[in-house]
Each structure stands twice: as structure tokens, then as C-alpha cells.
Design an enzyme around this catalytic site. Sequence first.
Site, PDB file in Angstrom:
ATOM      1  N   LYS A   1     -36.040  37.224  61.667  1.00 15.95           N
ATOM      2  CA  LYS A   1     -36.987  37.191  60.538  1.00 15.95           C
ATOM      3  C   LYS A   1     -36.992  35.817  59.877  1.00 15.95           C
ATOM      4  O   LYS A   1     -35.935  35.216  59.686  1.00 15.95           O
ATOM      5  CB  LYS A   1     -36.589  38.242  59.498  1.00 15.95           C
ATOM      6  CG  LYS A   1     -36.740  39.660  60.016  1.00 15.95           C
ATOM      7  CD  LYS A   1     -36.334  40.671  58.970  1.00 15.95           C
ATOM      8  CE  LYS A   1     -36.489  42.057  59.564  1.00 15.95           C
ATOM      9  NZ  LYS A   1     -35.712  43.070  58.884  1.00 15.95           N
TER      10      LYS A   1
ATOM     11  N   ASP B   1     -26.365  34.342  67.283  1.00 10.99           N
ATOM     12  CA  ASP B   1     -27.283  35.367  66.757  1.00 10.99           C
ATOM     13  C   ASP B   1     -28.623  34.736  66.408  1.00 10.99           C
ATOM     14  O   ASP B   1     -28.674  33.704  65.731  1.00 10.99           O
ATOM     15  CB  ASP B   1     -26.652  36.019  65.529  1.00 10.99           C
ATOM     16  CG  ASP B   1     -25.347  36.713  65.891  1.00 10.99           C
ATOM     17  OD1 ASP B   1     -25.381  37.655  66.700  1.00 10.99           O
ATOM     18  OD2 ASP B   1     -24.288  36.285  65.395  1.00 10.99           O
TER      19      ASP B   1
ATOM     20  N   ASP C   1     -31.513  33.208  74.650  1.00  4.01           N
ATOM     21  CA  ASP C   1     -32.598  33.863  75.396  1.00  4.01           C
ATOM     22  C   ASP C   1     -33.794  34.119  74.480  1.00  4.01           C
ATOM     23  O   ASP C   1     -34.683  34.886  74.845  1.00  4.01           O
ATOM     24  CB  ASP C   1     -32.115  35.181  76.017  1.00  4.01           C
ATOM     25  CG  ASP C   1     -31.563  36.143  74.986  1.00  4.01           C
ATOM     26  OD1 ASP C   1     -30.896  35.682  74.031  1.00  4.01           O
ATOM     27  OD2 ASP C   1     -31.796  37.364  75.110  1.00  4.01           O
TER      28      ASP C   1
ATOM     29  N   THR D   1     -22.871  36.931  80.281  1.00  2.00           N
ATOM     30  CA  THR D   1     -22.376  37.945  79.350  1.00  2.00           C
ATOM     31  C   THR D   1     -23.486  38.965  79.137  1.00  2.00           C
ATOM     32  O   THR D   1     -24.615  38.777  79.592  1.00  2.00           O
ATOM     33  CB  THR D   1     -21.980  37.336  77.996  1.00  2.00           C
ATOM     34  OG1 THR D   1     -23.154  36.804  77.380  1.00  2.00           O
ATOM     35  CG2 THR D   1     -20.935  36.250  78.168  1.00  2.00           C
TER      36      THR D   1
ATOM     37  N   GLU E   1     -15.290  26.667  70.882  1.00  2.00           N
ATOM     38  CA  GLU E   1     -16.415  27.595  71.069  1.00  2.00           C
ATOM     39  C   GLU E   1     -16.623  28.366  69.775  1.00  2.00           C
ATOM     40  O   GLU E   1     -15.681  28.938  69.226  1.00  2.00           O
ATOM     41  CB  GLU E   1     -16.145  28.569  72.226  1.00  2.00           C
ATOM     42  CG  GLU E   1     -17.346  29.496  72.416  1.00  2.00           C
ATOM     43  CD  GLU E   1     -17.260  30.414  73.638  1.00  2.00           C
ATOM     44  OE1 GLU E   1     -16.291  30.329  74.401  1.00  2.00           O
ATOM     45  OE2 GLU E   1     -18.215  31.216  73.784  1.00  2.00           O
TER      46      GLU E   1
ATOM     47  N   GLU F   1     -14.239  33.350  66.126  1.00  4.79           N
ATOM     48  CA  GLU F   1     -14.993  34.607  66.169  1.00  4.79           C
ATOM     49  C   GLU F   1     -14.630  35.382  64.901  1.00  4.79           C
ATOM     50  O   GLU F   1     -13.521  35.248  64.395  1.00  4.79           O
ATOM     51  CB  GLU F   1     -14.640  35.388  67.452  1.00  4.79           C
ATOM     52  CG  GLU F   1     -15.285  36.747  67.629  1.00  4.79           C
ATOM     53  CD  GLU F   1     -16.801  36.755  67.432  1.00  4.79           C
ATOM     54  OE1 GLU F   1     -17.543  36.111  68.189  1.00  4.79           O
ATOM     55  OE2 GLU F   1     -17.249  37.414  66.477  1.00  4.79           O
TER      56      GLU F   1
ATOM     57  N   TYR G   1     -25.278  39.512  76.746  1.00  3.00           N
ATOM     58  CA  TYR G   1     -26.457  38.994  76.034  1.00  3.00           C
ATOM     59  C   TYR G   1     -27.434  38.351  77.006  1.00  3.00           C
ATOM     60  O   TYR G   1     -28.642  38.539  76.922  1.00  3.00           O
ATOM     61  CB  TYR G   1     -26.032  38.000  74.950  1.00  3.00           C
ATOM     62  CG  TYR G   1     -25.220  38.687  73.900  1.00  3.00           C
ATOM     63  CD1 TYR G   1     -25.837  39.446  72.905  1.00  3.00           C
ATOM     64  CD2 TYR G   1     -23.825  38.636  73.920  1.00  3.00           C
ATOM     65  CE1 TYR G   1     -25.081  40.127  71.964  1.00  3.00           C
ATOM     66  CE2 TYR G   1     -23.072  39.314  72.988  1.00  3.00           C
ATOM     67  CZ  TYR G   1     -23.704  40.051  72.010  1.00  3.00           C
ATOM     68  OH  TYR G   1     -22.960  40.748  71.086  1.00  3.00           O
TER      69      TYR G   1
HETATM   70  C1  LIG Z   1     -24.752  37.344  70.084  1.00  2.00           C
HETATM   71  S1  LIG Z   1     -23.017  37.209  70.110  1.00  2.00           S
HETATM   72  C2  LIG Z   1     -22.698  36.173  71.524  1.00  2.00           C
HETATM   73  C3  LIG Z   1     -21.259  36.220  71.942  1.00  2.00           C
HETATM   74  C4  LIG Z   1     -20.870  35.326  73.135  1.00  2.00           C
HETATM   75  N1  LIG Z   1     -21.065  33.921  72.844  1.00  2.00           N
HETATM   76  C5  LIG Z   1     -21.594  35.724  74.388  1.00  2.00           C
HETATM   77  O1  LIG Z   1     -22.413  34.930  74.882  1.00  2.00           O
HETATM   78  O2  LIG Z   1     -21.345  36.841  74.864  1.00  2.00           O
HETATM   79  C6  LIG Z   1     -22.732  36.096  68.766  1.00  2.00           C
HETATM   80  C7  LIG Z   1     -21.271  36.142  68.317  1.00  2.00           C
HETATM   81  O3  LIG Z   1     -21.057  35.086  67.407  1.00  2.00           O
HETATM   82  C8  LIG Z   1     -20.216  35.538  66.352  1.00  2.00           C
HETATM   83  N2  LIG Z   1     -20.492  34.613  65.243  1.00  2.00           N
HETATM   84  C9  LIG Z   1     -21.677  34.393  64.637  1.00  2.00           C
HETATM   85  N3  LIG Z   1     -21.575  33.409  63.748  1.00  2.00           N
HETATM   86  C10 LIG Z   1     -20.284  32.966  63.799  1.00  2.00           C
HETATM   87  C11 LIG Z   1     -19.563  31.958  63.119  1.00  2.00           C
HETATM   88  N4  LIG Z   1     -20.159  31.181  62.197  1.00  2.00           N
HETATM   89  N5  LIG Z   1     -18.269  31.794  63.402  1.00  2.00           N
HETATM   90  C12 LIG Z   1     -17.651  32.572  64.326  1.00  2.00           C
HETATM   91  N6  LIG Z   1     -18.282  33.551  65.013  1.00  2.00           N
HETATM   92  C13 LIG Z   1     -19.597  33.740  64.748  1.00  2.00           C
HETATM   93  C14 LIG Z   1     -20.625  36.983  66.159  1.00  2.00           C
HETATM   94  O4  LIG Z   1     -19.601  37.743  65.551  1.00  2.00           O
HETATM   95  C15 LIG Z   1     -20.879  37.404  67.610  1.00  2.00           C
HETATM   96  O5  LIG Z   1     -19.692  37.896  68.210  1.00  2.00           O
END
Ligand SMILES: C[S@@+](CC[C@H](N)C(=O)[O-])C[C@H]1O[C@@H](n2cnc3c(N)ncnc32)[C@H](O)[C@@H]1O
Length: 236
Positions: free
Chosen positions: A150, A146, A182, A216, A71, A96, A218
Site C-alpha cells: 500500500k 517485505d 518478486d 526460498t 544479511e 532477523e 518467497y
Molecule cells: C519476506 S521475508 C524473506 C525472508 C528471506 N530473506 C527469504 O528470502 O526467504 C522478509 C523477512 O525479513 C524480516 N525483516 C523485515 N525487516 C527486517 C529488519 N529491518 N531487520 C531484520 N529482519 C527484518 C522479516 O521478519 C521476514 O522474516
Amino acid sequence: MVKGAASPQRDVVSFVRRSARMNPSQQRAWRDHRMPYLLDIPRGPMSTSVAPQEPLDWPEVFGRTAPLIVEIGAGNGDSLVATAEAHPDTDIIGFEVFEPSIASTLGKLAAQRLTNARIVLADGVQGLRWLVRPDSLDAVHAFFPDPWHKSRHHKRRLISPEVCALFADRLRPGGLLRVATDWEDYALAMREVLDASPLTNEFSRWAPRFEERPMTKYEVRGIAAGRTVYDLCYRR
Ligand SMILES: C[S@@+](CC[C@H](N)C(=O)[O-])C[C@H]1O[C@@H](n2cnc3c(N)ncnc32)[C@H](O)[C@@H]1O
């Protein structure tokens, strides 16, 4: 040469490195449960990068040979923990970069006494490139990556042609990529990228909601704001 060394290094990453104080329970989890869950790996120049190296021996890490799921962006670990609980015969690796979220995950894994999950504090793209063998994963999960709204930031989106080629390479034949978002424009962009990748859509357009994915914050936030959640599922 170490396998993967010739693949292009991605200098644009899909996250911003943030620092934040951990709350007391995160501090406790960080202190008490990094062992055995948080893997120490050789780092590259950044605290989130992974040094070029031979892939890890995951059967040695987990003490058994089992199907493997990765994941990327595991956040607070809700999906990771649910997957590990639902599939005791499968091993799960979560990448993460945000330490307080990792600490929350450590606490949940320890509370459930799970033995089939590990966390790596690193960019999951570099993690896949350097720590995971080709043809070895049963599934890759990336839930609510994420969105990078933009246009000038779209290059930071996780789901890019280069990263999807990497997913395809690391999945075993028949392995599945599951993603969810989303944000409609990102969902459409993901589908376009994935349709052009070596992977095949399991459904004609969108996948049904992946039932094993817990809600979650989000997803809850997106639905509360009136947005639709899009799932995609592609097979190698
Ligand atoms: C919007 S959050 C979603 C977290 C989780 N998947 C959820 O649905 O609750 C995106 C997460 O991905 C992590 N993240 C983004 N790019 C990443 C990468 N290349 N490697 C590891 N983590 C990453 C960010 O730190 C953040 O915690």
C-alpha cells in the site's frame, strides 16, 4: 560521542513484530543452539532495537579476522546457511526479528556445524547502524524484503534512500549490495533509490539471478503466481 549517534533514528521499521508458537523442532533448536549462534546484544527500548553503542569487535566474536557479510531479513536462514557453507573463509551475520524463523536458522547452522555465522534478533537497520563499523562489509544481502504494497506503507520498505546511504557507509570500497524481489513495482522503486545512492549498478539494469541464492518459499511463490524475480547488485 558514539559513532552514528548523530545519524537520524528511523522510527518507521520494515517489519511488524509478530509472535507465533515454535514447532517442536524449532523449540529444540532454540533450546539447544542459541549458543554460540544467537548473539546477545545491548537492546534499545524495543525488543528488536539496538542500544547506541560502539560497534562490535567481529574478529573477537568469530575468533578470527575474515571478510564479513550481513544479511538483513534472513528469514528461515536458507541463504545465510548456503552462504556460510559456500564461503568458509567468510563470516556471515544475519539479522532477523521473527523468533521461529531464527530458531529454524539455528537448527540448520547446528546441523551443518557451521562456525562462520551468527544471528542477531534485531532490526537489521539498527544493527548495521550500531554494531557494524563503516567500510567494513564485503557484502550486504537483502532477499525478498517485505514489499509493503500500500502506498501509505511504502515508507516501511527496507530499501530507502536513508538505508541505502547506511549500506554504502558500512560496505568497504568495492563491497556489494545484493537485493532481490518478486514485486515489479518494488524492484523499480529499489532501482530508482539505488541509482540515486552512492552505490553503482554492477549491471546496466537488472542483475542476473544470484546463483548462490537458494530458492526460498518467497521466490517459489512469486514464480508460481507468474511474477518475475528481479535481482539488483550495486557496488560501493
Ligand atoms: C519476506 S521475508 C524473506 C525472508 C528471506 N530473506 C527469504 O528470502 O526467504 C522478509 C523477512 O525479513 C524480516 N525483516 C523485515 N525487516 C527486517 C529488519 N529491518 N531487520 C531484520 N529482519 C527484518 C522479516 O521478519 C521476514 O522474516
